[in-house]
Design an enzyme around this catalytic site. Structure first.
Site, mmCIF file in Angstrom:
data_model
loop_
_atom_site.group_PDB
_atom_site.id
_atom_site.type_symbol
_atom_site.label_atom_id
_atom_site.label_comp_id
_atom_site.label_asym_id
_atom_site.label_seq_id
_atom_site.Cartn_x
_atom_site.Cartn_y
_atom_site.Cartn_z
ATOM 1 N N TYR A 110 5.651 -2.947 11.325
ATOM 2 C CA TYR A 110 4.635 -3.723 10.615
ATOM 3 C C TYR A 110 5.328 -4.707 9.648
ATOM 4 C CZ TYR A 110 1.251 -4.721 6.925
ATOM 5 O OH TYR A 110 0.493 -5.363 5.983
ATOM 6 N N ASP A 141 6.173 6.512 11.890
ATOM 7 C CA ASP A 141 4.918 5.907 11.452
ATOM 8 C C ASP A 141 3.961 6.029 12.636
ATOM 9 O OD1 ASP A 141 2.794 4.182 10.931
ATOM 10 O OD2 ASP A 141 4.029 2.813 9.744
ATOM 11 N N LYS A 187 -6.322 2.738 8.447
ATOM 12 C CA LYS A 187 -6.654 2.427 9.851
ATOM 13 C C LYS A 187 -7.518 3.541 10.462
ATOM 14 C CE LYS A 187 -3.596 -0.690 8.830
ATOM 15 N NZ LYS A 187 -3.990 -1.560 7.745
HETATM 16 O O1 P1T Z 1 -1.919 -1.521 4.557
HETATM 17 P P1 P1T Z 1 -1.338 -0.201 4.175
HETATM 18 O O2 P1T Z 1 -2.333 0.891 4.092
HETATM 19 O O3 P1T Z 1 -0.446 -0.274 2.975
HETATM 20 O O4 P1T Z 1 -0.405 0.260 5.421
HETATM 21 C C1 P1T Z 1 0.743 -0.419 5.815
HETATM 22 C C2 P1T Z 1 1.022 -0.180 7.266
HETATM 23 C C3 P1T Z 1 1.975 0.748 7.620
HETATM 24 N N1 P1T Z 1 2.268 1.017 8.917
HETATM 25 C C4 P1T Z 1 1.612 0.387 9.911
HETATM 26 C C5 P1T Z 1 1.975 0.702 11.338
HETATM 27 C C6 P1T Z 1 0.637 -0.564 9.623
HETATM 28 O O5 P1T Z 1 0.013 -1.157 10.643
HETATM 29 C C7 P1T Z 1 0.326 -0.869 8.262
HETATM 30 C C8 P1T Z 1 -0.670 -1.896 7.907
HETATM 31 N N2 P1T Z 1 -0.968 -2.814 8.927
HETATM 32 C C9 P1T Z 1 -1.836 -3.859 8.849
HETATM 33 C C10 P1T Z 1 -2.501 -4.203 7.735
HETATM 34 C C11 P1T Z 1 -1.993 -4.639 10.088
HETATM 35 O O6 P1T Z 1 -2.946 -5.427 10.223
HETATM 36 O O7 P1T Z 1 -1.161 -4.473 10.985
#
Ligand code: P1T
Length: 389
Positions: free
Chosen positions: A107, A179, A204
């Site tokens: 990400y 992750d 998510k």
């Molecule tokens: O946005 P947050 O809750 O801090 O999470 C970060 C994060 C961590 N790992 C993965 C695989 C993610 O997809 C994300 C956040 N991703 C998005 C906001 C996105 O649109 O891909």
């Protein structure tokens, strides 16, 4: 920082509803109350009932941690204010100067955190972890303290062999963190495959309703639990009781949601594969996915995320995105409503263009998060996007 009451005999679906969701012992309320409080009264200095201050812990958050630990087959869970703050705690947990081997497609926010914030504390090396042999060799050569994997990756949906890499890492005394945001604990349980830690952005699928930002770490080690408590307490990225309660509420439908997300995604992925304006579709459930065999081995389903390359470039991508109505143009994923985004301009803009190009994150790449709307309506919407003049 709850320890899970492992109710391993009960199925996943049952645990989503009942672990942490026990009726309130005081009133019998079937839904747990929200302990919307910052502090807890003490009978005498230092004499309390297990809770002192909500930054350190809170009963609503404890219930959520119990449920999440159970769903990921972990002994412990630490809930944080966001997925990135969970990653931040891991960065502080590792001793200064640690070497961290990271998958090359993570990400964009994780990439930004590693390369612009923690690069002064640790030594990061990004490699293509889809190649097990290459990863094994790199573990031997680089001698990392941790291997950081996203599987499937965001946004290219590449898989890493979690069991194979964990085995090699164990031999070299390295920890493995996965992750698991894209699969949720419903479709993949990395701890069962040998990983040491699992991270989710709860924003998510776990919450699933696009109304909360949150993160969680799950693991089995008691010392790790003590350290994450120390870090959470000392740094402070705690989730609010109300948000924890919302996630507990969302979790109750995780299993049914994941099955429905997948059902829609399979239909859409197959439809896209036959579309004349599509160059290539990436979805782990398609036989054409380069790691379809591994997907079947280490996941119990394929999830609701699809990536595809539209024929053309930025111009064609923008035209398509502006022609959609049901698919909302927004960052994030995993909610009940369908979302679409352009990673190069949106979620992964913080990854330098040269790096993006080197891993195949090109300007004609579009990412779909398939929601729970009627799949025929979603397909009609996508067709409108392709037909946009
Ligand atoms: O946005 P947050 O809750 O801090 O999470 C970060 C994060 C961590 N790992 C993965 C695989 C993610 O997809 C994300 C956040 N991703 C998005 C906001 C996105 O649109 O891909």
């Amino acid at each position: 920082m709850a320890k899970s009451k492992k109710q391993s005999k009960q199925s996943f679906d049952t645990r989503t509803i009942h672990v942490g969701g026990e009726p309130d012992p005081v009133t019998g309320a079937i839904m747990p109350p929200i302990f919307q409080t910052s502090t807890f009264v003490q009978k005498a200095p230092g004499v309390h009932q297990g809770y002192e201050y909500t930054r350190s812990h809170n009963p609503t958050r404890t219930r959520l941690e119990e449920c999440l630990a159970s769903l990921e087959n972990a002994k412990f869970a630490t809930v944080t204010a966001s997925g990135l703050s969970a990653a931040m705690l891991v960065m502080h947990h590792l001793p200064k100067g640690s070497k961290i081997l990271v998958g090359d497609d993570v990400y964009g926010g994780t990439y930004r955190m590693f390369t612009t914030i923690f690069h002064e504390r640790h030594n990061f090396k990004f490699i293509d972890t889809t190649d097990l042999k290459k990863t094994e060799a790199e573990i031997k050569k680089f001698k990392p303290a941790m291997v950081w994997l996203e599987s499937p990756t965001n946004p290219l949906l590449k898989l890493s062999d979690i069991a194979g890499i964990s085995k090699a890492a164990k031999k070299a005394n390295a920890l493995v963190l996965v992750d698991n945001t894209f699969m949720s604990p419903y479709f993949q349980n990395p701890l069962d495959l040998g990983a040491d830690m699992v991270l989710h952005s709860m924003t998510k699928y776990i919450n699933g309703h696009s109304d909360v930002v949150g993160g969680v770490l799950m693991y089995n080690d008691k010392k790790m639990n003590q350290d994450f408590f120390r870090l959470q307490n000392s740094i402070g990225p705690a989730q609010s009781p109300f948000d924890s309660w919302l996630v507990l509420r969302g979790l109750k439908t995780l299993a049914v949601r994941m099955r429905a997300h997948e059902q829609g995604a399979i239909k859409i992925a197959k439809w896209l594969e036959n579309h004349k304006q599509v160059e290539r579709v990436v979805y782990p459930g398609l036989a054409s996915h380069p790691q379809h065999k591994l997907a079947k081995k280490q996941m119990s389903g394929f999830g609701g995320m699809i990536t595809f390359f539209i024929k053309g470039g930025v111009k064609e991508s923008k035209k398509f995105l502006q022609g959609l109505e049901l698919f909302a143009l927004a960052e994030s994923l995993g909610g009940v409503e369908s979302l679409v985004e352009h990673p190069a301009i949106m979620t992964h803009a913080s990854v330098p263009k040269k790096v993006r190009e080197s891993i195949g994150l090109s300007d004609n790449l579009i990412r779909l998060s398939v929601g729970l709307e009627d799949v025929n309506d979603l397909i009609a919407d996508l067709e409108n996007g392709f037909n946009k003049k």
